[in-house]
Design an enzyme around this catalytic site. Structure first.
Site, PDB file in Angstrom:
ATOM      1  N   ASP A  47       0.873  -1.166   0.000  1.00  0.00           N
ATOM      2  CA  ASP A  47       0.000   0.000   0.000  1.00  0.00           C
ATOM      3  C   ASP A  47       0.919   1.227   0.000  1.00  0.00           C
ATOM      4  OD1 ASP A  47      -1.654   2.093   0.552  1.00  0.00           O
ATOM      5  OD2 ASP A  47      -2.547   1.224   2.366  1.00  0.00           O
ATOM      6  N   HIS A 109      -5.912  14.108 -18.442  1.00  0.00           N
ATOM      7  CA  HIS A 109      -6.745  14.956 -17.580  1.00  0.00           C
ATOM      8  C   HIS A 109      -5.946  16.036 -16.842  1.00  0.00           C
ATOM      9  CE1 HIS A 109     -10.245  12.707 -18.619  1.00  0.00           C
ATOM     10  NE2 HIS A 109      -9.569  11.596 -18.422  1.00  0.00           N
ATOM     11  N   TYR A 132      -8.775  14.593  -9.837  1.00  0.00           N
ATOM     12  CA  TYR A 132      -7.855  13.580 -10.364  1.00  0.00           C
ATOM     13  C   TYR A 132      -6.763  14.241 -11.235  1.00  0.00           C
ATOM     14  CZ  TYR A 132      -6.340   9.937 -13.633  1.00  0.00           C
ATOM     15  OH  TYR A 132      -5.590   9.102 -14.417  1.00  0.00           O
ATOM     16  N   ARG A 170     -14.188  10.543 -28.454  1.00  0.00           N
ATOM     17  CA  ARG A 170     -13.095  11.220 -27.755  1.00  0.00           C
ATOM     18  C   ARG A 170     -11.826  10.375 -27.761  1.00  0.00           C
ATOM     19  NH1 ARG A 170     -10.657  12.468 -22.738  1.00  0.00           N
ATOM     20  NH2 ARG A 170     -11.467  10.628 -21.717  1.00  0.00           N
TER      21      ARG A 170
HETATM   22  C1  15L Z   1      -7.345   8.454 -17.424  1.00  0.00           C
HETATM   23  O1  15L Z   1      -6.452   9.150 -16.988  1.00  0.00           O
HETATM   24  C2  15L Z   1      -7.885   7.339 -16.617  1.00  0.00           C
HETATM   25  O2  15L Z   1      -6.897   6.725 -15.817  1.00  0.00           O
HETATM   26  C3  15L Z   1      -8.590   6.308 -17.448  1.00  0.00           C
HETATM   27  O3  15L Z   1      -9.356   5.505 -16.572  1.00  0.00           O
HETATM   28  C4  15L Z   1      -9.482   6.950 -18.500  1.00  0.00           C
HETATM   29  O4  15L Z   1     -10.512   7.703 -17.878  1.00  0.00           O
HETATM   30  C5  15L Z   1      -8.649   7.859 -19.364  1.00  0.00           C
HETATM   31  O5  15L Z   1      -7.978   8.801 -18.583  1.00  0.00           O
HETATM   32  C6  15L Z   1      -9.506   8.590 -20.419  1.00  0.00           C
HETATM   33  O6  15L Z   1      -9.508   9.823 -20.440  1.00  0.00           O
HETATM   34  O7  15L Z   1     -10.098   7.892 -21.213  1.00  0.00           O
END
Ligand code: 15L
Length: 274
Positions: A47, A109, A132, A170
């Site tokens: 962890d 993101h 996130y 997308r």
């Molecule tokens: C990410 O950063 C995520 O980890 C993944 O689960 C997807 O959501 C991906 O982006 C995305 O934008 O498709």
């Protein structure tokens, strides 16, 4: 043969990566959840929000691919534990154990609030689209600090979407095939002279929103392009949220009600008294 630690190895990206890199490196896989390692791999349960665990798993490896963490938008407490505290622990444990090279798969993101009609490169200022996304920007900043202050070799991959095939409109722009992922990760592990680099983790998609010339400069030659999948993907696409469609981060940009853990829950005695 180099020994590589992959954290978060039970996740989607970790599973694809471990399969693709089998035989090329000695893989030490790690996660909170159990995993049955394939032949030639080892598994260590850990962890990473606990420093002792982070120190234990990073000992004696040549490089780390730090995938472990909360991988979508979520409650702040979960993001904080896994992506802020956990990320700090892994970088700091690597430093204390003398592991120089670390690959941090950040995310599209981290820059999700750029518009889709905007082509961005590795030098743009981050525009996270979520808590996130903010945690990924934190990881990028931490990597920059550890590169400059402690001479670590840090390779940041802003990952799009890893999947055997692109799954929606997308993702046609940010698709990252498993074999292209393996190629880019191998560059991050093996290329000499890395100090601090940001690259986009995407295949050679015709519809890309990224100028990925930094990855190309470092030797990346993607083998895949989402375009042949476009007719099938677009035929299935339903109209989405109009705001989400404007931005690269998609649905992550849309404001949502953030649960307040301090507020009394619906049927709690504190609330009933009122
Ligand atoms: C990410 O950063 C995520 O980890 C993944 O689960 C997807 O959501 C991906 O982006 C995305 O934008 O498709």
């Amino acid at each position: 043969m180099k020994t590589i630690l992959i954290t978060g190895a039970t996740g989607d990206v970790g599973t694809h990566l471990a399969r693709e890199l089998a035989g090329k490196y000695k893989l030490r896989l790690s996660d909170k959840r159990p995993l049955k390692p394939a032949k030639g791999q080892t598994f260590v349960k850990a962890d990473i929000s606990k420093m002792a665990d982070a120190l234990r798993i990073t000992k004696g490896v040549d490089a780390i691919v730090h995938l472990g963490g909360y991988s979508v938008e979520g409650p702040w407490q979960s993001i904080l534990q896994a992506n802020i505290i956990g990320c700090y622990n892994v970088f700091e444990a690597a430093r204390r154990n003398g592991v120089k090279r670390i690959l941090f798969p950040t995310s599209n993101h981290a820059v999700g609030f750029y518009r889709r009609d905007h082509t961005i490169d590795h030098r743009v200022y981050p525009k996270p689209d979520s808590r996130y996304g903010v945690s990924k920007v934190f990881g990028e900043a931490l990597g920059s600090l550890y590169a400059d202050k402690y001479g670590m070799e840090v390779f940041m991959i802003r990952i799009g979407n890893v999947n055997p095939v692109p799954i929606d409109k997308r993702r046609l722009s940010i698709w990252f095939s498993p074999r292209d992922l393996a190629q880019l990760v191998s560059i991050g592990i093996d290329r000499p002279g890395i100090k601090f680099e940001i690259v986009y983790g995407v295949s050679g998609n015709k519809r890309s929103w990224y100028d990925n010339s930094n990855a190309e400069r470092l030797g990346y030659r993607p083998q895949d392009d989402s375009e042949p999948h476009a007719p099938e993907v677009l035929a299935k696409e339903k109209p989405g949220d109009p705001t989400a469609e404007l931005y690269q981060g998609g649905i992550f940009v849309v404001a949502e009600e953030v649960p307040n853990p301090a507020a009394p829950r619906k049927n709690s005695p504190a609330r009933k008294k009122k």
